[in-house]
Design an enzyme around this catalytic site. Structure first.
Site, PDB file in Angstrom:
ATOM      1  N   GLU A  59      37.206  32.162  31.817  1.00  0.00           N
ATOM      2  CA  GLU A  59      38.452  31.550  32.269  1.00  0.00           C
ATOM      3  C   GLU A  59      39.219  31.069  31.043  1.00  0.00           C
ATOM      4  O   GLU A  59      40.685  31.215  31.075  1.00  0.00           O
ATOM      5  CB  GLU A  59      38.008  30.136  33.230  1.00  0.00           C
ATOM      6  N   GLU A  72      30.674  31.409  39.604  1.00  0.00           N
ATOM      7  CA  GLU A  72      30.541  30.011  39.974  1.00  0.00           C
ATOM      8  C   GLU A  72      30.071  30.037  41.642  1.00  0.00           C
ATOM      9  O   GLU A  72      29.385  28.757  42.000  1.00  0.00           O
ATOM     10  CB  GLU A  72      31.969  29.297  40.040  1.00  0.00           C
TER      11      GLU A  72
END
Ligand SMILES: C[C@H](O)CC(=O)SCCNC(=O)CCNC(=O)[C@H](O)C(C)(C)COP(=O)(O)OP(=O)(O)OC[C@H]1O[C@@H](n2cnc3c(N)ncnc32)[C@H](O)[C@@H]1OP(=O)(O)O
Length: 723
Positions: free
Chosen positions: A112, A132
């Site tokens: 990210e 995630e």
């Protein structure tokens, strides 16, 4: 743990994250990263920035330990502002270009942060992913917004929902990576790239604002709708999969920044959910299994195991041989005659073909694997094997005979392992001179697919042998859990009451299909009756006898399975069990089984005043699973496992206990030992000893101590010291 900045004469500041082993974004790393980026922005001699990681890795993502702290304390304030403050404000919206130089891996927040940079240069074979969801959360640093904008919706959704990484080569093709260069050129090329952006020779891309890969609104809605339907099928008990799609959709409809804001809100809700607590626990518990006191902490080095003999080419033996050869371990498969040997080799071939068909193995790997097995009928090939795994039928005399033969046929360093699932290991090796080499290698069927390997040690098994088998387990991609010797070892022992408690409920008048449905809703892939159909009734009867002998005080002898067999039913094997099995269609509840159940109820005579009991859905789940928790408590008390978390992993990987529940003991602690104890006590008064709470459970409930807590005064600890 540090973030370092070096400014070169070319005007590029290289900021390097170092937090071994995977450069996780710990809180102090994030703080230091923000500070360093701030300094680079303010220095006049810095024109551009390269962000990279030390030790050949970019970053394995946000520090998962912090989630555990948040989950234990409920304090969301422990989470730093990574998404807006670092990725949006300081990186993406920076006045100087920032390029990510990625080697090894960029996962979760690692990717990210890289996606917030203005370009990404990677070394070959770097892993890029947003895993995630496997932790019960969604990406929380803008990943739900930037990945679709860089890759397009279908691939981005697939990567997030499956948690599977891609390699930098694929990332380059899809637009996630700008260039792939050899590792030794990574920094040089990244520096130049950053300068090129600064001088406008290359585009200055802020991925949150890109729209060219998103397509029209109606196309996006359609893709998300299909993904929702698929997630409903594949992850029915995991609401965060739907939540991830909601957040992606928000960004498509409202724009990237509102999407990031919604992502942050949903992330904070999910991080304290029970599902995330369970999955984060499983993450650490799985890694903890490789730490075994007095085995992995005493400086021993694993010895190479290059050639293994497998004795017995039946279902288990052929599965074990398959697992070994697909991981490049040479196998000699021994059988008693050529007919059985041919059958065994054919089964191995079919297993390998199945792996190719399911895209788990490339054809070239399959060909190589099949060249690594040799069938034999005698022990002449055993003279240079490093390990033998005996996988013949469960017969003590036969196993003892084989073990005395292999002790003579194998070299003195050879590990002598048995795949028994029930027989006392000390008896198997009783007559040997070298009992320190005897160990249990308990695989779960099908052995080339199921991920758990129970390594069973006796008091005499040497630490070296345990370490060697743990290493082989990892090479063949299993999760090895070291346990002590007892009937059923850890998993089958803890779960032996599972089938029995389902049968008691059935005999108390509860509909069997309701029980199966509720257990599926709880998260197991199938209910206890369908599982019994699948394993075959012969196995159920044989295993039931073993446990009845070992634990007569708490075994329940159900008449149901015998009656089914007498009525010509044998579960999936002959297409008729509690369910009907027809080729090409899902198992259907069989109404013709109901008269047999009625007959069993009459025989067992358990129903109070001959009437079915009335129970809620929750009580049904508890009446099936609390007896398992009760037995698991005995497993803990007797020190069968090194730590409670090992039993959690064993239950998840061996019994498919839902990982989002964190495993049997973790789940029990969430439910609360007091409630479990009181319920069992109540049922034991009504329905008998099967439910009688164990002493361990009673003590923990009375003292308010979690079942998972180590107890320094308990037998568990003293036996651990022996291990
Ligand atoms: C805001 C964001 O969106 C949220 C996030 O970023 S959540 C985190 C997302 N990242 C992940 O899920 C990746 C998790 N890690 C992994 O999958 C694997 O560890 C890996 C592929 C990075 C490396 O695998 P491998 O080389 O087999 O090593 P592995 O044994 O798993 O890990 C090595 C050690 O690093 C630790 N570790 C790995 N990733 C970690 C992380 N993100 N945080 C904290 N510790 C981590 C492990 O616990 C282990 O510790 P131990 O040695 O004390 O047991």
């Amino acid at each position: 743990m540090e973030v370092k900045m070096e400014v070169g004469s070319d005007g590029v500041a290289v900021i390097t994250i170092s937090n071994p082993p995977v450069n996780a974004f710990a809180i102090s790393i994030i703080a230091s990263l923000k500070e360093n980026v701030g300094v680079a922005m303010s220095r006049d001699d810095v024109k551009a920035i390269v962000l990279t990681g030390k030790h050949g890795k970019f970053s394995g993502g946000f520090d998962i330990n912090v989630f555990q702290k948040v989950q234990q304390t409920g304090k969301l304030s422990l989470l730093p502002d990574l998404s807006i403050d670092l990725v949006v404000n300081r990186i993406e919206d920076a006045k100087k270009p920032i390029v990510a130089a990625i080697e090894g891996l960029a996962l979760g927040a690692g990717l990210e942060v890289a996606m917030g940079c203005h370009a990404r240069i990677a070394a070959p074979k770097a892993q890029l992913g947003l895993p995630e969801l496997s932790l019960g959360i969604i990406p929380g640093a803008g990943g739900t917004q930037r990945l679709p904008r860089l890759l397009g919706l279908p691939k981005a959704i697939d990567m997030m929902l499956t948690s599977k990484p891609i390699l930098s080569e694929e990332g380059k093709k899809l637009g996630l990576i700008d260039a792939i260069v050899p590792p030794q050129e990574l920094l040089k090329v990244s520096r130049q790239w950053a300068l090129d952006i600064a001088d406008r020779r290359r585009p200055w891309v802020r991925s949150l604002h890109s729209i060219d890969k998103i397509g029209s609104l109606s196309e996006a809605h359609e893709i998300i709708k299909l993904a929702r339907q698929q997630a409903k099928r594949t992850a029915p008990n995991l609401p965060h999969h739907q939540a991830c799609l909601d957040v992606i959709e928000e960004g498509i409809v409202q724009g990237g920044y509102p999407g990031v804001l919604k992502e942050g809100k949903v992330f904070n809700e999910l991080v304290v959910s029970d599902n995330s607590k369970g999955l984060v626990h499983v993450f650490f518990a799985q890694r903890a299994t490789s730490k075994v006191p007095n085995v992995t902490d005493i400086g021993l080095k694993p010895r190479a195991v290059k050639k293994v003999a497998v004795i017995g080419g039946g279902l288990m033996g052929s599965g074990i041989a398959t697992a070994l050869i697909v991981s490049n371990i040479y196998v000699v498969l021994k059988e008693v005659n050529s007919e059985y040997l041919l059958k065994g080799i054919k089964m191995v071939e079919a297993n390998v073909r199945g792996l190719v068909a399911r895209k788990k193995l490339a054809q070239s790997q399959a060909d190589k694997a099949l060249s690594m097995i040799k069938g034999v009928l005698d022990y002449s090939e055993f003279k240079d094997v490093d390990m033998v795994i005996e996988a013949v039928i469960e017969n003590l005399q036969l196993k003892q005979k084989i073990f005395s033969e292999i002790e003579k046929a194998c070299p003195p360093h050879c590990i002598l392992a048995t795949n028994t699932s029930t027989i006392d290991l000390s008896l198997v090796g009783e007559k040997l001179r070298c009992q320190d080499r005897v160990v249990g290698a308990h695989f779960f069927s099908p052995a080339h697919v199921m991920p758990l390997l129970e390594i069973v040690r006796t008091e005499k098994t040497s630490a070296q042998v345990i370490l060697d088998l743990m290493t082989v387990g990892k090479i063949i991609k299993k999760v090895p859990v070291v346990v002590r010797n007892c009937t059923g070892f850890a998993v089958n022992r803890a779960f032996f009451p599972y089938k029995q408690s389902a049968h008691i409920l059935l005999l108390l008048g509860v509909d069997l299909f309701r029980i199966d449905r509720l257990i599926r809703n709880f998260g197991l892939p199938m209910g206890p009756f369908q599982l019994e159909d699948l394993s075959g009734y012969g196995v159920a009867v044989a295993v039931g006898k073993e446990f009845a002998t070992a634990f007569p005080d708490r075994s329940f002898n159900s008449p149901v399975t015998d009656l089914l067999i007498r009525n010509g039913r044998n579960g999936k094997n002959n297409g008729k069990g509690y369910y009907v099995y027809e080729k090409g269609s899902k198992p259907k509840p069989d109404p013709l089984v109901l008269p047999i159940i009625e007959e069993s109820r009459r025989l067992a005579n358990l129903m109070p005043q001959g009437k079915p009991i009335s129970v809620t859905d929750q009580e049904i789940v508890e009446m099936v699973l609390f007896p398992v928790v009760n037995e698991a408590c005995r497993v803990l008390e007797e020190g069968i496992v090194v730590r409670a978390a090992d039993l959690d992993i064993a239950s998840v990987l061996g019994m498919s206990f839902p990982s989002q529940r964190g495993g049997i003991i973790f789940w029990a602690d969430l439910v609360g030992s007091k409630h479990i104890y009181t319920s069992l006590k109540n049922w034991s008064e009504k329905y008998g000893n099967f439910y009688k709470p164990s002493r361990f459970l009673e003590e923990r409930a009375m003292n308010g101590v979690p079942l998972s807590a180590p107890d320094p005064t308990s037998k568990t600890t003293s036996s651990r010291a022996r291990l």
